[in-house]
Design an enzyme around this catalytic site. Structure first.
Site, PDB file in Angstrom:
ATOM      1  N   TYR A 197       0.829  -1.223   0.000  1.00 39.78           N
ATOM      2  CA  TYR A 197       0.000   0.000   0.000  1.00 39.78           C
ATOM      3  C   TYR A 197       0.861   1.270   0.000  1.00 39.78           C
ATOM      4  CZ  TYR A 197      -4.075  -2.860   0.169  1.00 39.78           C
ATOM      5  OH  TYR A 197      -5.034  -3.766  -0.191  1.00 39.78           O
TER       6      TYR A 197
ATOM      7  N   ALA B 123     -11.911   3.292 -21.808  1.00 38.61           N
ATOM      8  CA  ALA B 123     -12.948   4.170 -21.262  1.00 38.61           C
ATOM      9  C   ALA B 123     -12.619   5.643 -21.495  1.00 38.61           C
ATOM     10  CB  ALA B 123     -13.119   3.893 -19.768  1.00 38.61           C
TER      11      ALA B 123
ATOM     12  N   ASP C 110      -8.704   4.766  -5.250  1.00 42.25           N
ATOM     13  CA  ASP C 110      -7.700   5.782  -5.601  1.00 42.25           C
ATOM     14  C   ASP C 110      -8.176   7.231  -5.509  1.00 42.25           C
ATOM     15  OD1 ASP C 110      -9.288   6.096  -7.942  1.00 42.25           O
ATOM     16  OD2 ASP C 110      -8.017   4.747  -9.126  1.00 42.25           O
TER      17      ASP C 110
ATOM     18  N   THR D 114     -14.286  -3.021 -15.280  1.00 45.41           N
ATOM     19  CA  THR D 114     -14.191  -4.023 -14.226  1.00 45.41           C
ATOM     20  C   THR D 114     -14.312  -5.415 -14.839  1.00 45.41           C
ATOM     21  OG1 THR D 114     -15.179  -4.919 -12.189  1.00 45.41           O
ATOM     22  CG2 THR D 114     -16.671  -3.711 -13.652  1.00 45.41           C
TER      23      THR D 114
ATOM     24  N   HIS E 292     -15.110  -0.315  -1.745  1.00 41.88           N
ATOM     25  CA  HIS E 292     -13.952  -1.009  -1.156  1.00 41.88           C
ATOM     26  C   HIS E 292     -13.056  -0.079  -0.344  1.00 41.88           C
ATOM     27  CE1 HIS E 292     -14.407  -4.318  -4.489  1.00 41.88           C
ATOM     28  NE2 HIS E 292     -15.292  -4.441  -3.523  1.00 41.88           N
TER      29      HIS E 292
ATOM     30  N   ARG F 299       1.738   1.921  -3.560  1.00 41.51           N
ATOM     31  CA  ARG F 299       0.599   2.433  -4.351  1.00 41.51           C
ATOM     32  C   ARG F 299       0.270   3.870  -3.965  1.00 41.51           C
ATOM     33  NH1 ARG F 299      -3.828  -1.987  -3.585  1.00 41.51           N
ATOM     34  NH2 ARG F 299      -5.125  -0.539  -4.759  1.00 41.51           N
TER      35      ARG F 299
ATOM     36  N   GLU G 130     -11.986  -5.447 -23.051  1.00 38.72           N
ATOM     37  CA  GLU G 130     -12.189  -6.855 -23.419  1.00 38.72           C
ATOM     38  C   GLU G 130     -13.503  -7.362 -22.849  1.00 38.72           C
ATOM     39  OE1 GLU G 130      -9.449  -9.009 -20.013  1.00 38.72           O
ATOM     40  OE2 GLU G 130      -8.480  -8.334 -21.877  1.00 38.72           O
TER      41      GLU G 130
HETATM   42  C1  BJW Z   1     -10.251  -1.366 -19.092  1.00 35.50           C
HETATM   43  C2  BJW Z   1      -9.185  -0.513 -19.425  1.00 35.50           C
HETATM   44  C3  BJW Z   1      -9.513   0.703 -20.049  1.00 35.50           C
HETATM   45  C4  BJW Z   1      -8.367  -2.256 -18.474  1.00 35.50           C
HETATM   46  N1  BJW Z   1     -10.808   0.988 -20.277  1.00 35.50           N
HETATM   47  N2  BJW Z   1     -11.510  -1.067 -19.336  1.00 35.50           N
HETATM   48  C5  BJW Z   1     -20.191 -14.972  -3.841  1.00 35.50           C
HETATM   49  C6  BJW Z   1     -19.639 -16.013  -4.564  1.00 35.50           C
HETATM   50  C7  BJW Z   1     -18.289 -16.326  -4.467  1.00 35.50           C
HETATM   51  C8  BJW Z   1     -17.449 -15.586  -3.642  1.00 35.50           C
HETATM   52  C9  BJW Z   1     -17.978 -14.561  -2.933  1.00 35.50           C
HETATM   53  C10 BJW Z   1     -19.325 -14.259  -3.019  1.00 35.50           C
HETATM   54  N3  BJW Z   1     -19.572 -13.187  -2.224  1.00 35.50           N
HETATM   55  C11 BJW Z   1     -18.412 -12.802  -1.646  1.00 35.50           C
HETATM   56  C12 BJW Z   1     -17.432 -13.644  -2.061  1.00 35.50           C
HETATM   57  C13 BJW Z   1     -16.016 -13.576  -1.647  1.00 35.50           C
HETATM   58  C14 BJW Z   1     -15.237 -12.473  -2.318  1.00 35.50           C
HETATM   59  C15 BJW Z   1     -15.253 -12.648  -3.838  1.00 35.50           C
HETATM   60  O1  BJW Z   1     -15.888 -11.929  -4.572  1.00 35.50           O
HETATM   61  N4  BJW Z   1     -14.470 -13.572  -4.344  1.00 35.50           N
HETATM   62  C16 BJW Z   1     -14.383 -13.783  -5.787  1.00 35.50           C
HETATM   63  C17 BJW Z   1     -12.999 -13.410  -6.275  1.00 35.50           C
HETATM   64  C18 BJW Z   1     -14.795 -15.163  -6.103  1.00 35.50           C
HETATM   65  N5  BJW Z   1     -15.778 -11.150  -1.960  1.00 35.50           N
HETATM   66  C19 BJW Z   1     -15.500 -10.609  -0.793  1.00 35.50           C
HETATM   67  O2  BJW Z   1     -14.824 -11.189   0.040  1.00 35.50           O
HETATM   68  C20 BJW Z   1     -16.062  -9.238  -0.528  1.00 35.50           C
HETATM   69  N6  BJW Z   1     -16.705  -9.239   0.749  1.00 35.50           N
HETATM   70  C21 BJW Z   1     -17.953  -9.721   0.919  1.00 35.50           C
HETATM   71  O3  BJW Z   1     -18.664 -10.028  -0.009  1.00 35.50           O
HETATM   72  O4  BJW Z   1     -18.330  -9.808   2.240  1.00 35.50           O
HETATM   73  C22 BJW Z   1     -19.390 -10.715   2.551  1.00 35.50           C
HETATM   74  C23 BJW Z   1     -18.912 -12.151   2.321  1.00 35.50           C
HETATM   75  C24 BJW Z   1     -17.627 -12.520   2.637  1.00 35.50           C
HETATM   76  C25 BJW Z   1     -17.184 -13.842   2.392  1.00 35.50           C
HETATM   77  C26 BJW Z   1     -18.065 -14.773   1.839  1.00 35.50           C
HETATM   78  C27 BJW Z   1     -19.365 -14.370   1.509  1.00 35.50           C
HETATM   79  C28 BJW Z   1     -19.794 -13.056   1.767  1.00 35.50           C
HETATM   80  C29 BJW Z   1     -14.934  -8.213  -0.424  1.00 35.50           C
HETATM   81  C30 BJW Z   1     -14.243  -8.006  -1.719  1.00 35.50           C
HETATM   82  C31 BJW Z   1     -13.073  -7.043  -1.508  1.00 35.50           C
HETATM   83  C32 BJW Z   1     -12.256  -6.838  -2.770  1.00 35.50           C
HETATM   84  N7  BJW Z   1     -11.093  -6.086  -2.432  1.00 35.50           N
HETATM   85  C33 BJW Z   1     -10.187  -5.684  -3.498  1.00 35.50           C
HETATM   86  C34 BJW Z   1      -8.970  -4.966  -2.844  1.00 35.50           C
HETATM   87  C35 BJW Z   1      -9.368  -3.559  -2.411  1.00 35.50           C
HETATM   88  C36 BJW Z   1      -8.244  -2.818  -1.778  1.00 35.50           C
HETATM   89  C37 BJW Z   1      -7.122  -2.509  -2.724  1.00 35.50           C
HETATM   90  O5  BJW Z   1      -7.306  -1.781  -3.720  1.00 35.50           O
HETATM   91  O6  BJW Z   1      -6.026  -2.987  -2.458  1.00 35.50           O
HETATM   92  O7  BJW Z   1     -10.840  -4.785  -4.401  1.00 35.50           O
HETATM   93  S1  BJW Z   1      -9.706  -7.020  -4.541  1.00 35.50           S
HETATM   94  C38 BJW Z   1      -9.667  -6.099  -6.041  1.00 35.50           C
HETATM   95  O8  BJW Z   1     -10.670  -6.592  -6.970  1.00 35.50           O
HETATM   96  C39 BJW Z   1     -10.094  -4.684  -5.654  1.00 35.50           C
HETATM   97  C40 BJW Z   1     -10.985  -4.305  -6.789  1.00 35.50           C
HETATM   98  O9  BJW Z   1     -11.834  -3.255  -6.395  1.00 35.50           O
HETATM   99  C41 BJW Z   1     -11.697  -5.595  -7.096  1.00 35.50           C
HETATM  100  C42 BJW Z   1     -12.292  -5.676  -8.476  1.00 35.50           C
HETATM  101  O10 BJW Z   1     -11.297  -5.608  -9.464  1.00 35.50           O
HETATM  102  P1  BJW Z   1     -11.609  -4.786 -10.799  1.00 35.50           P
HETATM  103  O11 BJW Z   1     -11.798  -3.370 -10.486  1.00 35.50           O
HETATM  104  O12 BJW Z   1     -12.664  -5.459 -11.560  1.00 35.50           O
HETATM  105  O13 BJW Z   1     -10.187  -4.885 -11.543  1.00 35.50           O
HETATM  106  P2  BJW Z   1      -9.638  -6.023 -12.507  1.00 35.50           P
HETATM  107  O14 BJW Z   1      -8.168  -5.832 -12.585  1.00 35.50           O
HETATM  108  O15 BJW Z   1     -10.094  -7.363 -12.125  1.00 35.50           O
HETATM  109  O16 BJW Z   1     -10.281  -5.684 -13.924  1.00 35.50           O
HETATM  110  C43 BJW Z   1      -9.942  -4.523 -14.666  1.00 35.50           C
HETATM  111  C44 BJW Z   1     -10.829  -4.460 -15.884  1.00 35.50           C
HETATM  112  O17 BJW Z   1     -10.578  -3.254 -16.564  1.00 35.50           O
HETATM  113  C45 BJW Z   1     -10.577  -5.594 -16.888  1.00 35.50           C
HETATM  114  O18 BJW Z   1     -11.828  -6.152 -17.295  1.00 35.50           O
HETATM  115  C46 BJW Z   1      -9.908  -4.886 -18.069  1.00 35.50           C
HETATM  116  O19 BJW Z   1     -10.231  -5.474 -19.322  1.00 35.50           O
HETATM  117  C47 BJW Z   1     -10.505  -3.509 -17.955  1.00 35.50           C
HETATM  118  N8  BJW Z   1      -9.712  -2.406 -18.508  1.00 35.50           N
HETATM  119  N9  BJW Z   1      -8.044  -1.049 -19.061  1.00 35.50           N
HETATM  120  C48 BJW Z   1     -11.798   0.153 -19.971  1.00 35.50           C
HETATM  121  N10 BJW Z   1      -8.586   1.636 -20.438  1.00 35.50           N
END
Ligand code: BJW
Ligand code: ZN
Length: 251
Positions: free
Chosen positions: A71, A235, A108, A192, A123, A74, A219
């Site tokens: 962190y 975007a 951010d 996302t 988040h 970042r 994508e």
């Molecule tokens: C472009 C581009 C350009 C590139 N133009 N596009 C139900 C089912 C299964 C699992 C779960 C569930 N419910 C909850 C879970 C567990 C878990 C989860 O989701 N796991 C999955 C991975 C399976 N979720 C949690 O634990 C959440 N808590 C919760 O739900 O609590 C209740 C609960 C807990 C446990 C069990 C059940 C219920 C919390 C999630 C916290 C996520 N935290 C992070 C870190 C934040 C801090 C930090 O920044 O360090 O958040 S992880 C990371 O992923 C970050 C992001 O916000 C998040 C999403 O990522 P994002 O933004 O989509 O980024 P990318 O890199 O994945 O994608 C980028 C996209 O941009 C791509 O598509 C590119 O193509 C595109 N792109 N350039 C347009 N120029």
């Protein structure tokens, strides 16, 4: 290809223009053109570094210095980073739709820097820290922190005010996002991968209530086949074009 996507943008704008309750959900991709790394895929933040080593509360308990280092780096990088044309287009959309809301998974603060006022941070944010002892929040925007920062009040270890895997999202943000999602007439899902819950479900909550779904990404994702429009491309290009057409239709 350019002509095709331009005409899709025009079609999407035609459908958006008469609406009031239009909302957006953003992910790391919206900040990519500002120079912020995304999480997944080539060059992603976690490439070569397992997710569970930095983005879980267990990892923080085990190795706080390693997690803080992630962190600190970042935060340092963000100090010289500016919002891009995509952030600015979304800030403009707030002026075009009275029922606008912007939900972001990003920590951010670039949406706020671009002028967006109504931002729902699912988040947390990278600039605030929280005490692991007394729970107090401290604004540490732009500050360089010691490797293991501690609380001024109780001396316990501070942590970044972000949401890690397995942690509950801030209840006020989640409630606001649920409300906006359920009331909206259209939802833009931008930059996302739509894999992290509960954010990934929000487009489906909106769609199940009849909202128009517009995805903007470089994508396809698991959402693409369920979206009404897929605006392919950075975007920072597609969103300003969308705003430009919207303005023309409205004038
Ligand atoms: C472009 C581009 C350009 C590139 N133009 N596009 C139900 C089912 C299964 C699992 C779960 C569930 N419910 C909850 C879970 C567990 C878990 C989860 O989701 N796991 C999955 C991975 C399976 N979720 C949690 O634990 C959440 N808590 C919760 O739900 O609590 C209740 C609960 C807990 C446990 C069990 C059940 C219920 C919390 C999630 C916290 C996520 N935290 C992070 C870190 C934040 C801090 C930090 O920044 O360090 O958040 S992880 C990371 O992923 C970050 C992001 O916000 C998040 C999403 O990522 P994002 O933004 O989509 O980024 P990318 O890199 O994945 O994608 C980028 C996209 O941009 C791509 O598509 C590119 O193509 C595109 N792109 N350039 C347009 N120029
Ligand atoms: Zn404390």
């Amino acid at each position: 290809m350019v002509t095709e996507s331009r005409s899709l943008i025009e079609q999407a704008a035609q459908q958006l223009a008469p609406l009031q309750r239009v909302i957006a959900l953003t992910g790391a991709g919206i900040s990519a053109e500002s120079g912020v790394a995304t999480f997944r895929g080539a060059g992603g933040l976690w490439e070569g570094q397992p997710i569970e080593e930095v983005a879980t509360p267990q990892a923080f308990t085990r190795q706080p210095a390693r997690v803080w280092d992630f962190y600190h780096q970042r935060r340092k990088k963000l100090q010289s980073i500016q919002p891009n044309a995509g952030h600015q287009a979304l800030a403009e959309m707030e002026t075009l739709f009275p029922g606008w809301a912007l939900i972001t998974q990003n920590v951010d603060r670039l949406h706020q820097l671009a002028g967006s006022r109504l931002v729902i941070e699912l988040h947390g944010d990278i600039w605030t820290v929280r005490c692991t002892g007394c729970g107090q929040y401290f604004d540490r925007t732009g500050e360089e922190l010691p490797p293991l920062p501690t609380c001024d009040r109780c001396k316990a270890l501070l942590r970044p005010n972000v949401v890690w895997f397995g942690e509950i999202l801030p209840s006020d943000a989640l409630a606001a996002a649920e409300m906006a999602t359920q009331a909206c007439q259209a939802m833009l899902i931008i930059g996302t991968s739509s894999v992290v819950q509960p954010a990934a479900s929000m487009a489906y909550w909106a769609k199940s209530r009849g909202a128009l779904i517009i995805e903007c990404n470089i994508e396809e994702t698991s959402l693409t086949s369920d979206a009404d429009f897929f605006l392919s491309g950075p975007a920072g290009t597609t969103l300003p074009q969308l705003v430009e057409v919207l303005r023309k239709i409205r004038n």
